[in-house]
Design a protein around this motif. Structure first.
Motif, PDB file in Angstrom:
ATOM      1  N   LEU A 166      13.597  27.428  44.508  1.00  0.00           N
ATOM      2  CA  LEU A 166      12.271  27.158  45.073  1.00  0.00           C
ATOM      3  C   LEU A 166      11.202  27.247  43.993  1.00  0.00           C
ATOM      4  O   LEU A 166      10.261  26.462  43.972  1.00  0.00           O
ATOM      5  CB  LEU A 166      11.971  28.137  46.217  1.00  0.00           C
ATOM      6  CG  LEU A 166      12.831  27.959  47.470  1.00  0.00           C
ATOM      7  CD1 LEU A 166      12.554  29.081  48.468  1.00  0.00           C
ATOM      8  CD2 LEU A 166      12.572  26.605  48.129  1.00  0.00           C
ATOM      9  N   LEU A 167      11.371  28.214  43.065  1.00  0.00           N
ATOM     10  CA  LEU A 167      10.401  28.365  41.977  1.00  0.00           C
ATOM     11  C   LEU A 167      10.448  27.133  41.063  1.00  0.00           C
ATOM     12  O   LEU A 167       9.422  26.695  40.551  1.00  0.00           O
ATOM     13  CB  LEU A 167      10.694  29.640  41.177  1.00  0.00           C
ATOM     14  CG  LEU A 167       9.741  29.902  40.008  1.00  0.00           C
ATOM     15  CD1 LEU A 167       8.362  30.300  40.532  1.00  0.00           C
ATOM     16  CD2 LEU A 167      10.266  30.994  39.087  1.00  0.00           C
ATOM     17  N   ALA A 189       8.199  33.115  45.482  1.00  0.00           N
ATOM     18  CA  ALA A 189       9.488  32.427  45.676  1.00  0.00           C
ATOM     19  C   ALA A 189      10.460  33.343  46.422  1.00  0.00           C
ATOM     20  O   ALA A 189      11.176  32.906  47.329  1.00  0.00           O
ATOM     21  CB  ALA A 189      10.066  32.011  44.330  1.00  0.00           C
ATOM     22  N   ALA A 209      15.597  31.506  45.737  1.00  0.00           N
ATOM     23  CA  ALA A 209      14.242  31.748  45.212  1.00  0.00           C
ATOM     24  C   ALA A 209      14.077  31.037  43.866  1.00  0.00           C
ATOM     25  O   ALA A 209      13.028  30.440  43.595  1.00  0.00           O
ATOM     26  CB  ALA A 209      13.995  33.244  45.055  1.00  0.00           C
ATOM     27  N   ASP A 212      10.813  24.254  41.921  1.00  0.00           N
ATOM     28  CA  ASP A 212       9.969  23.273  42.574  1.00  0.00           C
ATOM     29  C   ASP A 212      10.452  21.842  42.341  1.00  0.00           C
ATOM     30  O   ASP A 212       9.665  20.954  42.022  1.00  0.00           O
ATOM     31  CB  ASP A 212       8.520  23.440  42.074  1.00  0.00           C
ATOM     32  CG  ASP A 212       7.515  22.989  43.123  1.00  0.00           C
ATOM     33  OD1 ASP A 212       7.916  22.893  44.293  1.00  0.00           O
ATOM     34  OD2 ASP A 212       6.366  22.705  42.757  1.00  0.00           O
TER      35      ASP A 212
END
Ligand SMILES: Nc1ncnc2c1ncn2[C@@H]1O[C@H](COP(=O)(O)OP(=O)(O)OP(=O)(O)O)[C@@H](O)[C@H]1O
Ligand SMILES: [Mg+2]
Length: 327
Positions: free
Chosen positions: A234-235, A192, A231, A237
């Protein structure tokens, strides 16, 4: 105590007081003081606690911003399409409309940018999508289901936000990213960070992922803080990602670099990007220009830059301004 001694000792001598009881007579005033000792402090705390309670009750007594349905509908399965139709919203019941007739489509993988002057309703749109604010007209649907019929917490597992001033906790870089998904492995966290283009910097630090960021992330730069927050998003999701001014407060060079990186990182992911910088927006599928809560124009970067209007004026201003570099 001295008084007790002065009267007690002669009394013991004359036999009217038992010697053992003399200790009680002498110690009693000391013990009594211990009992009342805490009272001045308690009086001080009372004032403080009263002030705190007033603040807590003000929040508790306020109107609920959004109400969950009594029996929430099940969350529609992926792939997710968010559709906003003729949306109107206001922040106070008799206040002005902060959004007035906004419509947009976010089918899977589509990336839409929302731009417009300050106060035009960009954050309001994100707030309605996340159900922090109830629409006063029109609707938002997820795969056809009105989001008002879903539990807000369920909805927020599908639509996620990376906010303007994303908060970092006084912990390590790794832990701040892991917040998005507790069981994530270090490899997933690194991935990420790599997608947010900050892994090289993290790995150059002596403690790497275990580097502490300080209170509110004070020990990292603004750009690094936003990238760590990116990040984290993004992790997590999220199938649908909302980014509200992720590059705000950064110098133009860092802001444009961050925007370019996040546009690369979100390729193929359904994304709504709120931004005041237009550089890089040729990568998104559609740009919606808001002005005082209404859609003033919409189209691709090439289309909007080619015709007179708010967008072209913003674009010309941005290109004319000398890039401030603080590197
Ligand atoms: N929490 C709030 N309570 C009351 N009014 C609000 C609130 N947030 C925004 N508003 C009002 O709603 C309107 C739209 O504000 P919004 O924050 O959506 O603008 P924006 O486009 O995000 O602006 P900026 O570019 O400055 O972030 C403004 O008139 C603003 O004053
Ligand atoms: Mg805003």
């Amino acid at each position: 105590m001295w008084g007790g001694l002065a009267t007690g000792v002669p009394a013991v001598r004359s036999g009217t007081l038992d010697g053992v009881l003399l200790a009680v007579v002498v110690m009693l005033p000391l013990a009594a003081f211990e009992v009342v000792n805490g009272l001045p402090l308690a009086a001080q705390y009372l004032e403080r606690v009263r002030a705190s309670a007033a603040r807590v009750f003000a929040v508790l007594d306020g109107p609920e911003p959004v109400r969950d349905p009594d029996e929430p509908a099940p969350l529609p399965a992926a792939p997710h399409t968010v559709r906003v139709t003729d949306l109107r919203a206001r922040w106070t019941p008799d206040g002005p409309l902060a959004l007035d007739g906004v419509s947009l489509d976010l089918p899977p993988g589509r990336r839409v940018a929302v731009v417009g002057p300050s106060g035009s309703g960009k954050t309001t749109l994100a707030s309605v999508l996340l159900r922090f604010l109830e629409p006063s007209g029109g609707h938002v649907t997820l795969n056809g289901a009105d989001v008002r019929d879903l539990a807000a917490d369920d909805l927020r597992t599908v639509i996620g936000l990376c906010a303007q001033d994303a908060h970092l906790f006084d912990s390590t870089i790794g832990e701040n990213v892991r917040l998005a998904r507790r069981p994530a492995t270090d490899a997933q966290i690194r991935d990420a960070l790599r997608r947010a283009r900050v892994l090289d910097w993290v790995e150059s630090l002596p403690s790497g992922l275990d580097t502490r960021v300080g209170e509110h992330g004070a020990q990292v730069s603004g750009g690094q803080r936003q990238r760590i927050a990116l990040a984290r998003a993004l992790l997590a999701d999220f199938p649908v990602l909302l980014l509200d001014e992720p590059a705000e407060h950064l110098d133009t060079e860092t802001a444009d670099a961050l925007t370019a990186d996040l546009l690369e990182a979100t390729e193929g992911r359904t994304t709504l990007l709120v931004t005041h910088r237009l550089a890089g927006l040729d990568a998104v599928d559609e740009i919606v220009v808001l002005d005082r809560g209404r859609i003033a124009d919409r189209g691709t970067h090439a289309e909007l830059a080619a015709r007179p209007g708010i967008y072209r004026a913003m674009w010309e201003r941005e290109r004319a301004a000398p890039a401030i570099s603080v590197s």
